[in-house]
Write a protein that holds these residues in place. Structure first.
Motif, short mmCIF file in Angstrom:
data_model
loop_
_atom_site.label_atom_id
_atom_site.label_comp_id
_atom_site.label_asym_id
_atom_site.label_seq_id
_atom_site.Cartn_x
_atom_site.Cartn_y
_atom_site.Cartn_z
N HIS A 180 -5.83 0.49 -7.87
CA HIS A 180 -6.68 1.15 -6.90
C HIS A 180 -7.67 0.11 -6.40
CE1 HIS A 180 -5.35 5.25 -7.97
NE2 HIS A 180 -5.10 4.66 -9.13
N ALA A 181 -7.74 -0.07 -5.07
CA ALA A 181 -8.54 -1.13 -4.49
C ALA A 181 -9.54 -0.58 -3.48
CB ALA A 181 -7.65 -2.16 -3.81
N HIS A 182 -10.64 -1.32 -3.30
CA HIS A 182 -11.69 -0.96 -2.36
C HIS A 182 -11.37 -1.58 -1.00
CE1 HIS A 182 -15.66 0.26 -1.09
NE2 HIS A 182 -15.91 -0.96 -0.65
N ASP A 183 -11.34 -0.77 0.05
CA ASP A 183 -11.06 -1.21 1.42
C ASP A 183 -12.26 -0.82 2.27
OD1 ASP A 183 -10.02 -1.86 3.87
OD2 ASP A 183 -8.44 -0.35 3.85
N GLU A 184 -13.21 -1.73 2.41
CA GLU A 184 -14.49 -1.42 3.04
C GLU A 184 -14.35 -0.92 4.47
OE1 GLU A 184 -18.42 -0.77 3.41
OE2 GLU A 184 -17.48 -1.45 1.55
N VAL A 226 0.85 -1.19 0.00
CA VAL A 226 0.00 0.00 0.00
C VAL A 226 0.89 1.24 0.00
CG1 VAL A 226 -1.77 1.28 1.26
CG2 VAL A 226 -1.82 -1.21 1.25
N VAL A 227 0.66 2.13 -0.95
CA VAL A 227 1.44 3.37 -1.03
C VAL A 227 0.62 4.59 -0.65
CG1 VAL A 227 3.13 2.50 -2.66
CG2 VAL A 227 1.04 3.56 -3.50
N SER A 228 -0.72 4.44 -0.60
CA SER A 228 -1.58 5.55 -0.22
C SER A 228 -2.89 5.02 0.32
CB SER A 228 -1.85 6.44 -1.45
OG SER A 228 -2.80 7.43 -1.13
N HIS A 229 -3.35 5.62 1.42
CA HIS A 229 -4.65 5.26 1.98
C HIS A 229 -5.42 6.51 2.39
CE1 HIS A 229 -2.49 5.80 5.77
NE2 HIS A 229 -3.68 5.94 6.35
N ASP A 282 -11.31 7.77 1.55
CA ASP A 282 -12.20 6.92 2.33
C ASP A 282 -12.51 5.64 1.57
OD1 ASP A 282 -13.83 6.20 4.49
OD2 ASP A 282 -15.60 7.00 3.49
N LYS A 283 -12.27 4.49 2.19
CA LYS A 283 -12.56 3.16 1.64
C LYS A 283 -11.79 2.86 0.36
CE LYS A 283 -17.12 2.80 3.67
NZ LYS A 283 -18.50 2.41 3.46
N SER A 284 -10.66 3.52 0.16
CA SER A 284 -9.85 3.28 -1.03
C SER A 284 -8.38 3.24 -0.67
CB SER A 284 -10.07 4.39 -2.06
OG SER A 284 -11.40 4.42 -2.49
N ILE A 285 -7.64 2.38 -1.35
CA ILE A 285 -6.19 2.31 -1.17
C ILE A 285 -5.54 2.21 -2.55
CG2 ILE A 285 -6.17 1.30 1.13
CD1 ILE A 285 -5.81 -1.44 -0.14
N LYS A 286 -4.28 2.62 -2.61
CA LYS A 286 -3.49 2.49 -3.82
C LYS A 286 -2.40 1.48 -3.54
CE LYS A 286 -2.37 6.28 -5.98
NZ LYS A 286 -1.61 7.47 -6.45
N VAL A 287 -2.33 0.42 -4.34
CA VAL A 287 -1.42 -0.70 -4.11
C VAL A 287 -0.47 -0.80 -5.30
CG1 VAL A 287 -1.25 -3.18 -3.71
CG2 VAL A 287 -3.20 -1.92 -2.82
N VAL A 288 0.83 -0.94 -5.01
CA VAL A 288 1.84 -1.16 -6.04
C VAL A 288 2.20 -2.63 -6.05
CG1 VAL A 288 4.20 -0.70 -6.75
CG2 VAL A 288 2.76 1.16 -5.99
N VAL A 289 2.03 -3.26 -7.22
CA VAL A 289 2.35 -4.68 -7.40
C VAL A 289 3.59 -4.75 -8.26
CG1 VAL A 289 1.53 -6.88 -8.28
CG2 VAL A 289 -0.08 -5.28 -7.24
N ASN A 336 -11.49 0.29 5.97
CA ASN A 336 -10.34 1.18 6.15
C ASN A 336 -9.29 0.56 7.07
OD1 ASN A 336 -11.18 3.33 4.50
ND2 ASN A 336 -12.54 4.04 6.11
N GLU A 337 -8.95 -0.71 6.83
CA GLU A 337 -8.01 -1.41 7.71
C GLU A 337 -6.57 -1.36 7.21
OE1 GLU A 337 -8.76 -5.67 7.85
OE2 GLU A 337 -10.02 -5.46 6.08
N ALA A 338 -6.34 -1.11 5.94
CA ALA A 338 -4.98 -1.10 5.39
C ALA A 338 -4.37 0.29 5.54
CB ALA A 338 -4.98 -1.51 3.93
N MET A 339 -3.11 0.34 5.92
CA MET A 339 -2.37 1.58 6.08
C MET A 339 -1.18 1.60 5.12
SD MET A 339 -3.91 3.28 8.35
CE MET A 339 -5.23 2.99 9.47
N THR A 340 -0.59 2.76 4.95
CA THR A 340 0.58 2.90 4.09
C THR A 340 1.71 2.01 4.59
OG1 THR A 340 -0.04 5.17 3.62
CG2 THR A 340 2.21 4.54 3.11
#
Length: 106
Positions: free
Chosen positions: A57-61, A24-27, A30-37, A63-67
């Motif tokens: 860009h992923a949906h995080d219902e 995760v590079v950005s959180h 609200d309810k969204s995260i940016k993930v680098v694969v 808001n549990e994932a952090m940078t």
């Protein structure tokens, strides 16, 4: 004709959705995260391994994932213009702290 032969057959499954693991590079939203694969592929001519990265860009219902967290995401239906993935689980927590920097002059 029997009753069973009149029923329409179920449509076949289109295969299982793809899952990938990334960081995760950005959180900030609200309810969204940016993930680098990140992936590594071998160059077809020279044989050298080349790094590639894809931003999802992923949906995080909840808001549990952090940078900095390593997460597993899965393909899903389009939820917005750019969000086509959803969070499955947080694999490992990152080391990035959300606290304000200490020792700030003020």
């Amino acid at each position: 004709m029997s009753e069973a032969s009149k029923r329409p057959e179920k449509t076949p499954r289109r295969g299982s959705p793809r899952t990938v693991t990334g960081r995760v590079v950005s959180h900030g939203r609200d309810k969204s995260i940016k993930v680098v694969v990140g992936t590594m592929t071998q160059h077809p001519l020279y044989g050298k391994y080349v790094r590639h990265r894809t931003v999802c860009h992923a949906h995080d219902e909840r808001n549990e994932a952090m940078t900095g967290d390593m997460v597993e995401i899965m393909e899903c239906r389009p939820m917005s213009k750019t969000k086509h993935w959803r969070l499955i689980k947080v694999v490992t927590k990152g080391l990035v702290s959300e606290a304000a920097p200490t020792g700030a002059k003020g």
